[in-house]
Design an enzyme around this catalytic site. Structure first.
Site, PDB file in Angstrom:
ATOM      1  N   ALA A  19     -59.457  -7.777  29.440  1.00  0.00           N
ATOM      2  CA  ALA A  19     -60.055  -6.714  30.252  1.00  0.00           C
ATOM      3  C   ALA A  19     -60.745  -7.141  31.547  1.00  0.00           C
ATOM      4  CB  ALA A  19     -61.050  -5.950  29.390  1.00  0.00           C
ATOM      5  N   ALA A  20     -61.229  -8.379  31.593  1.00  0.00           N
ATOM      6  CA  ALA A  20     -62.089  -8.749  32.723  1.00  0.00           C
ATOM      7  C   ALA A  20     -61.271  -9.014  33.995  1.00  0.00           C
ATOM      8  CB  ALA A  20     -62.889  -9.997  32.366  1.00  0.00           C
ATOM      9  N   CYS A  77     -48.708  -9.291  36.159  1.00  0.00           N
ATOM     10  CA  CYS A  77     -48.434  -9.242  37.603  1.00  0.00           C
ATOM     11  C   CYS A  77     -47.551 -10.447  37.936  1.00  0.00           C
ATOM     12  CB  CYS A  77     -49.725  -9.213  38.420  1.00  0.00           C
ATOM     13  SG  CYS A  77     -50.859 -10.552  38.088  1.00  0.00           S
TER      14      CYS A  77
HETATM   15  C1  LIG Z   1     -54.740 -10.394  34.403  1.00  0.00           C
HETATM   16  S1  LIG Z   1     -56.355 -10.747  33.947  1.00  0.00           S
HETATM   17  C2  LIG Z   1     -56.960  -9.180  33.448  1.00  0.00           C
HETATM   18  C3  LIG Z   1     -57.367  -8.283  34.596  1.00  0.00           C
HETATM   19  C4  LIG Z   1     -58.074  -7.017  34.120  1.00  0.00           C
HETATM   20  N1  LIG Z   1     -57.285  -6.291  33.142  1.00  0.00           N
HETATM   21  C5  LIG Z   1     -58.382  -6.105  35.262  1.00  0.00           C
HETATM   22  O1  LIG Z   1     -57.641  -5.155  35.547  1.00  0.00           O
HETATM   23  O2  LIG Z   1     -59.418  -6.332  35.922  1.00  0.00           O
HETATM   24  C6  LIG Z   1     -56.144 -11.523  32.403  1.00  0.00           C
HETATM   25  C7  LIG Z   1     -57.431 -11.752  31.637  1.00  0.00           C
HETATM   26  O3  LIG Z   1     -57.080 -12.214  30.324  1.00  0.00           O
HETATM   27  C8  LIG Z   1     -58.122 -13.021  29.864  1.00  0.00           C
HETATM   28  N2  LIG Z   1     -57.589 -13.757  28.683  1.00  0.00           N
HETATM   29  C9  LIG Z   1     -56.798 -14.852  28.652  1.00  0.00           C
HETATM   30  N3  LIG Z   1     -56.504 -15.186  27.376  1.00  0.00           N
HETATM   31  C10 LIG Z   1     -57.113 -14.275  26.580  1.00  0.00           C
HETATM   32  C11 LIG Z   1     -57.202 -14.086  25.177  1.00  0.00           C
HETATM   33  N4  LIG Z   1     -56.584 -14.900  24.338  1.00  0.00           N
HETATM   34  N5  LIG Z   1     -57.937 -13.059  24.707  1.00  0.00           N
HETATM   35  C12 LIG Z   1     -58.582 -12.227  25.550  1.00  0.00           C
HETATM   36  N6  LIG Z   1     -58.555 -12.361  26.905  1.00  0.00           N
HETATM   37  C13 LIG Z   1     -57.815 -13.355  27.400  1.00  0.00           C
HETATM   38  C14 LIG Z   1     -58.501 -13.843  31.082  1.00  0.00           C
HETATM   39  O4  LIG Z   1     -59.797 -14.362  30.954  1.00  0.00           O
HETATM   40  C15 LIG Z   1     -58.365 -12.796  32.188  1.00  0.00           C
HETATM   41  O5  LIG Z   1     -59.606 -12.216  32.464  1.00  0.00           O
END
Ligand SMILES: C[S@@+](CC[C@H](N)C(=O)[O-])C[C@H]1O[C@@H](n2cnc3c(N)ncnc32)[C@H](O)[C@@H]1O
Length: 442
Positions: free
Chosen positions: A263-264, A381
């Site tokens: 989500a972040a 993306c």
């Molecule tokens: C493409 S970004 C998400 C962008 C967000 N959805 C937004 O619209 O602002 C991918 C995110 O996945 C998180 N991530 C990576 N591996 C993960 C996991 N195993 N579980 C949860 N989050 C994960 C990363 O820290 C990163 O923030």
């Protein structure tokens, strides 16, 4: 004070050394040198980003010009990067100043020596007389396009195999063009009509998007949108239309319980909340402690009341009663090269392989978490099939696929899921490159 070019060279030096995102090192260098003026920052940003955008071509020109056993790698970092910026100005900048070479020479004389400055002078005079198109005209298609558009050769070759030469060239060229800036109106705070009027008052002219009601296209802006009162109050966000499309594919509704698995920093979480009119629940999970803090901040400042941020691993998370899941998976970001040209430098097949493994295990676990007949949106993306169609094909017989009702072309044709998934491209849709799929649990 140091010139914008010299400071941009420092940004490139820091980027070379740390391989951290260019935007991050740019902020760091500006802070270190006490630069707060927007115009100066914009100028430094321009030189650093445009140079990286054209880096393969620039380095090719430089390597061809260096004599004997002198290589680009062996040069002192300040010399190498001042040269790169000057070559960008000489060869790629539309109205470059006649003083490009003199300025580069001055910087090197002050920072290194008179001898190094003479060397820079000679190299730049030679490059000024060189015609890049002529130099590459007898090389093969992949190498030529790799140099002319500054994308790694393996990436060009891969795209050629997937989408053919014509589409590949259009996509690669679009990555180097100025992109459309999209705004998403935060309807939790302001109506679309009022936002348009307020933006106009601040000399930011926008057009309503034909696909999504909360999206505006910037037509003309007399100042950076981030300096507008609306942006400062989180009434509008700069958000790519492709990113908005992902949320529309999820069809969030008031009262839903939604799991946003990656989500972040919360761009999509806040839009989901907007579609849910702040009614229901969003469990917003992210594995990164730093990024979950950003999410908490964004959620609060956007006026979202229904998000529950959780620091966790979506590849392992166990949770019940979830009927809608969004996986906006961590990926190579090969679809956002227009806004993040530095990814061209750090993108490798090894990195893509590693990320596609993470995507697979997150997807596997989230399909287990999802309730019977629940909806799962998997998006990246990325323009690479390993991070899109390849992931979905692995579950082809285990789930029901439904084509998301959003704009986009179909997936790459040699995959089983091709007609059920959507792809967005900068050269077709004026968006970042996105892969969007929708699965229903049987
Ligand atoms: C493409 S970004 C998400 C962008 C967000 N959805 C937004 O619209 O602002 C991918 C995110 O996945 C998180 N991530 C990576 N591996 C993960 C996991 N195993 N579980 C949860 N989050 C994960 C990363 O820290 C990163 O923030």
């Amino acid at each position: 004070m140091a010139s914008s070019q010299e400071l941009a060279a420092k940004v490139l030096m820091e980027f070379e050394e740390t391989e951290k995102p260019l935007k991050e090192v740019f902020q760091k260098v500006c802070k270190k040198h006490g630069i707060r003026d927007y115009q100066i920052m914009a100028s430094i940003y321009h030189y650093a980003f445009e140079t990286v955008k054209n880096i393969i071509a620039i380095d090719f020109l430089l390597e061809r010009t260096l004599k004997g056993d002198v290589t680009l790698k062996k040069l002192p970092p300040i010399v190498r990067n001042i040269l790169r910026i000057a070559v960008f100005e000489l060869k790629f900048e539309r109205n470059s100043s006649p003083l490009v070479t003199d300025l580069a020479v001055k910087v090197v004389k002050r920072n290194v020596s008179r001898r190094a400055a003479n060397f820079v002078n000679a190299v730049l005079h030679q490059i000024d007389k060189t015609d890049l198109n002529n130099l590459v005209k007898n090389t093969n298609w992949v190498k030529r396009l790799s140099i002319l558009t500054s994308h790694p050769e393996w990436f060009v070759r891969k795209l050629e195999n997937i989408m053919g030469r014509e589409e590949t060239e259009k996509f690669l060229r679009a990555n180097n063009e100025i992109r459309v800036t999209w705004l998403r109106v935060n309807t939790l705070k302001i109506s679309v009509e009022k936002a348009i009027r307020k933006l106009e008052k601040e000399n930011i002219i926008v057009e309503e998007d034909k696909d999504f009601p909360e999206v505006l296209k910037i037509i003309k802006a007399e100042k950076p949108v981030v300096t507008s009162s609306l942006h400062k109050r989180n009434e509008v966000f700069i958000q790519d239309k492709g990113s908005v499309a992902v949320v529309h594919a999820l069809t969030p509704e008031p009262g839903d319980i939604i799991l946003d698995a990656c989500a972040a920093p919360g761009m999509k979480t806040t839009l989901i909340a907007q579609h849910m009119e702040n009614k229901g629940k969003i469990i917003a999970v992210d594995i990164s402690p730093r990024r979950i803090q950003l999410l908490k901040k964004m959620v609060k400042s956007a006026g979202v009341k229904i998000a529950y941020p959780i620091l966790g691993d979506s590849a392992k998370l166990k949770i019940k009663n979830i009927s809608k899941i969004l996986i906006d998976a961590p990926c190579s970001s090969s679809g956002v090269l227009q806004s993040n040209p530095d990814i061209k430098v750090t993108l490798t097949p090894k990195r893509v392989k590693r990320l596609s493994l993470f995507q697979k295990i997150i997807l596997q676990n989230m399909l287990e978490v999802l309730e019977e007949s629940g909806i799962l949106i998997y998006a990246t993306c990325s323009v690479l099939p390993e991070e899109g169609e390849g992931q979905i094909d692995a579950f082809f017989n285990k789930v029901k696929l439904e084509t998301p009702k959003i704009l986009g072309t179909k997936g790459y044709s040699n995959f089983k899921c091709a007609t059920f998934v959507k792809r967005l491209f900068p050269h077709i849709h004026d968006t970042s490159g996105f892969f969007i799929s929708k699965m229903l649990k049987n």
